[in-house]
Design a protein around this motif. Structure first.
Motif, short mmCIF file in Angstrom:
data_model
loop_
_atom_site.label_atom_id
_atom_site.label_comp_id
_atom_site.label_asym_id
_atom_site.label_seq_id
_atom_site.Cartn_x
_atom_site.Cartn_y
_atom_site.Cartn_z
N ASP A 21 -8.78 3.77 -7.66
CA ASP A 21 -8.86 2.50 -8.38
C ASP A 21 -7.78 1.53 -7.92
O ASP A 21 -7.75 0.38 -8.37
CB ASP A 21 -8.72 2.75 -9.89
CG ASP A 21 -9.92 3.49 -10.46
OD1 ASP A 21 -11.04 3.28 -9.95
OD2 ASP A 21 -9.73 4.29 -11.40
N ARG A 22 -6.89 2.00 -7.06
CA ARG A 22 -5.86 1.14 -6.47
C ARG A 22 -6.07 1.05 -4.97
O ARG A 22 -6.77 1.88 -4.38
CB ARG A 22 -4.46 1.71 -6.77
CG ARG A 22 -4.10 1.75 -8.25
CD ARG A 22 -2.61 1.97 -8.45
NE ARG A 22 -2.11 3.19 -7.81
CZ ARG A 22 -1.34 3.22 -6.72
NH1 ARG A 22 -0.99 2.10 -6.10
NH2 ARG A 22 -0.95 4.38 -6.23
N PRO A 23 -5.45 0.06 -4.29
CA PRO A 23 -5.63 -0.08 -2.84
C PRO A 23 -5.22 1.16 -2.06
O PRO A 23 -4.22 1.82 -2.37
CB PRO A 23 -4.72 -1.27 -2.49
CG PRO A 23 -4.68 -2.07 -3.75
CD PRO A 23 -4.68 -1.05 -4.87
N ALA A 61 -10.93 0.21 -3.51
CA ALA A 61 -10.56 -0.89 -4.40
C ALA A 61 -10.23 -2.13 -3.58
O ALA A 61 -9.82 -2.05 -2.42
CB ALA A 61 -9.34 -0.48 -5.24
N SER A 78 -7.57 -2.91 -0.50
CA SER A 78 -7.44 -1.80 0.45
C SER A 78 -7.49 -2.35 1.88
O SER A 78 -7.95 -3.47 2.12
CB SER A 78 -8.57 -0.79 0.24
OG SER A 78 -8.46 -0.14 -1.02
N ASP A 87 -5.32 7.57 -5.95
CA ASP A 87 -5.97 6.86 -7.05
C ASP A 87 -6.88 5.81 -6.41
O ASP A 87 -6.41 4.77 -5.95
CB ASP A 87 -4.92 6.21 -7.94
CG ASP A 87 -5.54 5.41 -9.09
OD1 ASP A 87 -6.79 5.35 -9.17
OD2 ASP A 87 -4.77 4.82 -9.88
N VAL A 107 0.86 -1.19 0.00
CA VAL A 107 0.00 0.00 0.00
C VAL A 107 0.89 1.24 0.00
O VAL A 107 1.79 1.37 0.83
CB VAL A 107 -0.95 0.00 1.21
CG1 VAL A 107 -1.75 1.30 1.27
CG2 VAL A 107 -1.88 -1.21 1.17
N ASP A 108 0.62 2.14 -0.93
CA ASP A 108 1.45 3.35 -1.02
C ASP A 108 0.61 4.63 -1.01
O ASP A 108 1.10 5.70 -1.38
CB ASP A 108 2.35 3.31 -2.26
CG ASP A 108 1.56 3.25 -3.57
OD1 ASP A 108 0.30 3.26 -3.52
OD2 ASP A 108 2.19 3.19 -4.63
N GLN A 109 -0.66 4.53 -0.57
CA GLN A 109 -1.49 5.72 -0.44
C GLN A 109 -2.44 5.53 0.73
O GLN A 109 -2.98 4.43 0.95
CB GLN A 109 -2.25 6.01 -1.74
CG GLN A 109 -2.93 4.83 -2.38
CD GLN A 109 -3.61 5.20 -3.68
OE1 GLN A 109 -3.56 6.34 -4.17
NE2 GLN A 109 -4.31 4.24 -4.28
#
Length: 270
Positions: A152-154, A184, A187, A150, A74-76
């Protein structure tokens, strides 16, 4: 009180009305609080002995939860109810582990947001916005969120030490569902929450103290807190005391009754 107002205090903030964010800041040893917050924090600590350790354990859980997510790609991160930034903020933890990590802080406390924006000046991978957690759509569709995350990403959704400010008539489970529906697969949700399962007499006294602030507290049972993770898959060890959630260092634990005052857990969205 006028003398306490400085450049990080937005105009219109009532410094005589205590807030949970500033009480927590004081208990953690921060400097962004006012006399009314400090007075309430001392009453809080008298009603619930070990309050500073409780705050420390909750903060340590936040650090471990963020690192757990970073280690799983996970980067967000979306930190809802982020409070006033003190040492060991989410962006500091995540970006030390992954310099590309992005973080959005959300709080309804103007002092918390104003100070967050000050310390994030020049950091193009982190931002802060003022919004109420009851408005997931406004948070997720906000320009700051859209510009950094984003969906749409985890995403790592952090709700650490905030849902005990949510009364039943706000529909806490439905609120979490609204956030979950926008995330997403892959997550994660990290959540911690005061409970009266341990030391109910002291917790009742603390609830009475906080009823004099703008942020009354609503403790919940372990079962009620587990229900907030509905739709997610809890990772081991499930919902446990903050001290017992995957401790990494001696400072992550405690020997006294304060270790069991807040439950915490992390779960993955399948």
């Amino acid at each position: 009180m006028v003398n306490e107002r400085s450049s990080w205090v937005p105009q219109g903030v009532n410094v005589e009305l205590p807030s949970a964010a500033r009480v927590y800041d004081y208990l953690l040893g921060g400097g962004h609080n006012f006399a009314a917050d400090r007075q309430l924090a001392e009453r809080f600590a008298t009603a619930l002995p070990g309050s500073r350790d409780i705050a420390r354990l909750n903060r340590a859980f936040l650090r471990r939860a963020v690192l757990f997510m970073v280690e799983r790609g996970v980067d967000q991160f979306l930190d809802v109810g982020s409070g006033i930034p003190t040492v060991g903020n989410v962006h500091e933890i995540a970006q030390a582990a992954n310099p590309e990590a992005r973080v959005v802080y959300v709080d309804n406390e103007p002092v918390a947001v104003a100070h967050s924006q000050l310390i994030l000046d020049g950091n193009d991978r982190a931002g802060a916005l003022q919004e109420d957690l009851r408005n997931p759509e406004e948070i997720l569709d906000h320009a700051v969120t859209r510009g950094l995350l984003d969906l749409d990403r985890p995403v790592g959704l952090l709700m650490v030490g905030v849902f005990h400010f949510v009364p039943e008539d706000w529909g806490p489970r439905a609120l979490v569902d609204r956030y979950r529906s926008r995330l997403a697969s892959g997550s994660y949700l990290a959540l911690s929450h005061f409970t009266a399962d341990s030391r109910p007499v002291e917790m009742a006294a603390m609830v009475e103290v906080m009823s004099r602030s703008k942020d009354p507290i609503h403790p919940r049972t372990r079962a009620e807190i587990e229900a907030l993770f509905t739709g997610f898959e809890l990772v081991e060890p499930g919902v446990v005391s903050t001290a017992d959630w995957r401790p990494r260092a001696p400072g992550d634990g405690a020997a006294g009754p304060e270790r069991d005052q807040i439950y915490a857990g992390v779960a993955r969205l399948p």
